[in-house]
Design an enzyme around this catalytic site. Structure first.
Site, PDB file in Angstrom:
ATOM      1  CG  HIS A  63      -1.430  -1.019   1.730  1.00 55.89           C
ATOM      2  ND1 HIS A  63      -2.550  -1.329   0.674  1.00 55.89           N
ATOM      3  CD2 HIS A  63      -1.894  -2.366   1.592  1.00 55.89           C
ATOM      4  CE1 HIS A  63      -3.830  -2.168   0.358  1.00 55.89           C
ATOM      5  NE2 HIS A  63      -2.741  -3.280   1.286  1.00 55.89           N
ATOM      6  CB  THR A  64      -0.029   4.688  -0.129  1.00 52.89           C
ATOM      7  OG1 THR A  64      -0.896   4.864  -0.676  1.00 52.89           O
ATOM      8  CG2 THR A  64       1.086   5.992  -1.109  1.00 52.89           C
ATOM      9  CD  GLN A  65       4.500   1.293   2.570  1.00 47.96           C
ATOM     10  OE1 GLN A  65       5.444   1.439   3.427  1.00 47.96           O
ATOM     11  NE2 GLN A  65       3.592   0.041   2.654  1.00 47.96           N
ATOM     12  CG  ASP A  66       6.760   6.915   0.170  1.00 49.56           C
ATOM     13  OD1 ASP A  66       7.054   6.211  -0.635  1.00 49.56           O
ATOM     14  OD2 ASP A  66       7.350   6.674   1.127  1.00 49.56           O
TER      15      ASP A  66
END
Lengths: 287, 276
Positions: A63-66
């Site tokens: 999933h989105t990490q940033d």
């Protein structure tokens, strides 16, 4: 077992709205990292036309990490009549000042206000969840609405649960308002679920720049003028020293009388110190 | 036989570290050594301030160290970063300026100290971890500079460095004015250092202040604010005055029940009387 599309409507087991990826779904057949989950089935029942490549290769969902579009600090203080939250109106895209009229302070109901820094798309999702809660309250029509401590508790649980699934909502939240006992409430929730309450809070840079000023000057029985002046001074310092900020702010106030959101305003700044005029008059090579 | 370690910086592992970093191995982050140092230019001079906590990791190594270093009779320097680096770099430049003064027969200028410091730090490409606030008064007036570990400098009316720099800078941004009086400037710097001490874990203990004015007039106020004093002094033994306590009740307990003790007469060494 054939794959079943998951609900997007309220499920009392899951709470309001979608709480996350298929791991949250207790039905069998979902929640494991099989190739079946690679295909994205539209919930309207149309034919699938999209695939997650990583899942198709047997890798677990990443999933989105940033964060991408972010807001900076939110400041909050309690005063005699209630609480005041303040923030600027900038949505940064990395180093770019991309969106200059973002509202990072929202009214949940007559008693609760929430402010957020961090990923603004995640904040939009949080607003959706809170909106659903507030609508449920309105529909019940029993004169009872969510208290600020309840919203604080709810957000703490949502954020902590998302953190445990390694899919955090990348936000630092401030929750404030007047409780049912008439006393001001102010709390904060971090992206990993850290939560606490205090007489004054700040997120991000505000912790280093604004909290020292609050600790010197805050009193719980401040008048509205004193509280506004303190917030203005803290916002000014944040604008001077936080590169991801602009000189355009809003303040939201929550009192027993209701919620007030100011129009965007700018603060007076002073760049005319003598030493700034020719700083290297006596220092060749310095800057 | 154990070989003594070579002097100076070792770069043998640079290639290995670059390879590891490319593979995604994160190198250990440098310690952010705790300090709040600050300086301000007022009407007739410069006020420098510093906290007095020196840390080794999460332990306080020295509760009352001196972070304001002597450079010249009219130039002082606050140091943040690795303590060894700040002490030695300021000591070296101070010695060089001593010789410089012998040669020139003139008062040291602050820019000279600044240039010597920045040249040295740039030469070592940031490996000498010294972040300095340099201040003094010379023939051209009061000066305040910040010197960063890689060798860059800023000329500023007010400056802060160290882990508590943001906390102190908040105070400066809120209250600094041009042409402050000596007393106001001292109060403001002390307030900024206190802001670092009370809001930053890496800074603590006491406040040192150094005021430099024209013609080598320096007032070094070591521990101007002594904040690490004990708030409570415990007395051992606790001494109560005879009539200071009110007797609320009395109870008598037998401590030893002598009836339970059977005294056996006889010579020592006799066998125990085990007859029942």
């Amino acid at each position: 077992m054939a794959w079943q599309p998951r609900d997007t409507s309220h499920s009392s087991a899951l709470g309001p709205g979608n709480t996350g990826p298929s791991l949250a779904d207790p039905r069998p057949g979902n929640g494991n990292h099989s190739v079946r989950n690679a295909v994205l089935h539209p919930t309207c029942g149309a034919q699938a036309f999209a695939v997650i490549p990583a899942a198709a290769n047997g890798q677990p969902h990443k999933h989105t990490q940033d964060p991408y579009v972010t807001g900076t600090s939110v400041l909050g203080i309690t005063y005699k009549d209630g609480v005041m939250l303040a923030s600027d109106t900038l949505g940064s895209y990395g180093s770019t000042k991309r969106y200059k009229s973002i509202d990072r302070l929202v009214r949940v109901n007559d008693r609760v206000v929430v402010g957020a820094g961090g990923e603004l798309s995640d904040f939009a999702y949080i607003i959706k969840l809170l909106d659903e809660l507030a609508t449920d309250d309105f529909v019940a029509d029993d004169g009872v609405q969510l208290a600020p401590s309840e919203v604080h508790s709810y957000l703490q649980r949502v954020l902590y649960n998302r953190r445990n699934k390694f899919d955090p909502l990348w936000n630092s939240l401030v929750v404030g308002g007047v409780g049912p006992d008439g006393r001001p409430f102010l709390g904060t929730v971090g992206m990993i679920g850290t939560a606490f309450t205090d007489a004054h809070v700040a997120t991000g840079f505000g912790n280093h720049l604004a909290r020292p000023l609050f600790r010197e000057r805050h009193r719980p029985d401040m008048s509205e003028e004193e509280a506004t002046k303190l917030l203005h001074d803290a916002l000014r310092v944040c604008y001077y020293r936080d590169k991801q900020s602009i000189n355009k702010f809003r303040i939201i106030t929550s009192t027993a009388a209701g919620v007030k959101l100011t129009e965007p305003f700018a603060l007076e700044t002073n760049w005319g110190y003598k030493a700034f005029v020719d700083p290297t008059a006596n220092a060749t090579g310095a800057w | 036989m154990v070989k003594a370690p070579e002097a100076g910086f070792q770069f043998d592992l640079a290639k290995r570290n670059a390879y590891l970093e490319a593979k995604g191995v994160k190198p250990p982050a440098p310690w952010k050594t705790g300090t709040t140092i600050a300086g301000i230019i007022f009407k007739d001079g410069v006020v420098l301030g510093a906290d007095t906590r020196s840390t080794a990791g999460t332990t306080v190594a020295d509760k009352n160290c001196e972070k304001i270093h002597y450079i010249a009779p009219n130039v002082y320097c606050c140091g943040a970063g690795t303590a060894a680096d700040t002490e030695n770099v300021t000591g070296m430049i101070s010695s060089q300026l001593d010789l410089h003064r012998y040669a020139l027969q003139r008062q040291t200028r602050v820019v000279t100290a600044m240039t010597l410091l920045k040249s040295h730090l740039f030469k070592y490409q940031g490996h000498v971890s010294a972040a300095l606030v340099l201040g003094g008064v010379d023939v051209r007036g009061p000066h305040l500079f910040t010197v960063y570990p890689h060798g860059s400098t800023d000329a500023l009316p007010y400056a802060t460095m160290g882990s508590g720099s943001l906390n102190a800078m908040a105070v400066f941004e809120d209250e600094y004015r041009d042409d402050m009086s000596r007393e106001d400037a001292i109060k403001l710097v002390a307030k900024a250092i206190r802001s670092g001490i009370f809001n930053d874990l890496g800074s603590g203990s006491n406040v040192d202040i150094c005021v430099i004015e024209a013609n080598d007039k320096v007032e070094y106020m070591r521990n101007m604010e002594y904040l690490q004093g004990r708030t409570y002094d415990r007395q051992q033994p606790i001494v109560f005055k005879p009539d200071s306590l009110k007797v609320t009740g009395e109870k008598e307990h037998a401590v030893v029940n002598l009836d339970a003790v059977h005294i056996i007469e006889g010579e020592p060494g006799d066998a125990m009387d085990v007859s029942t």
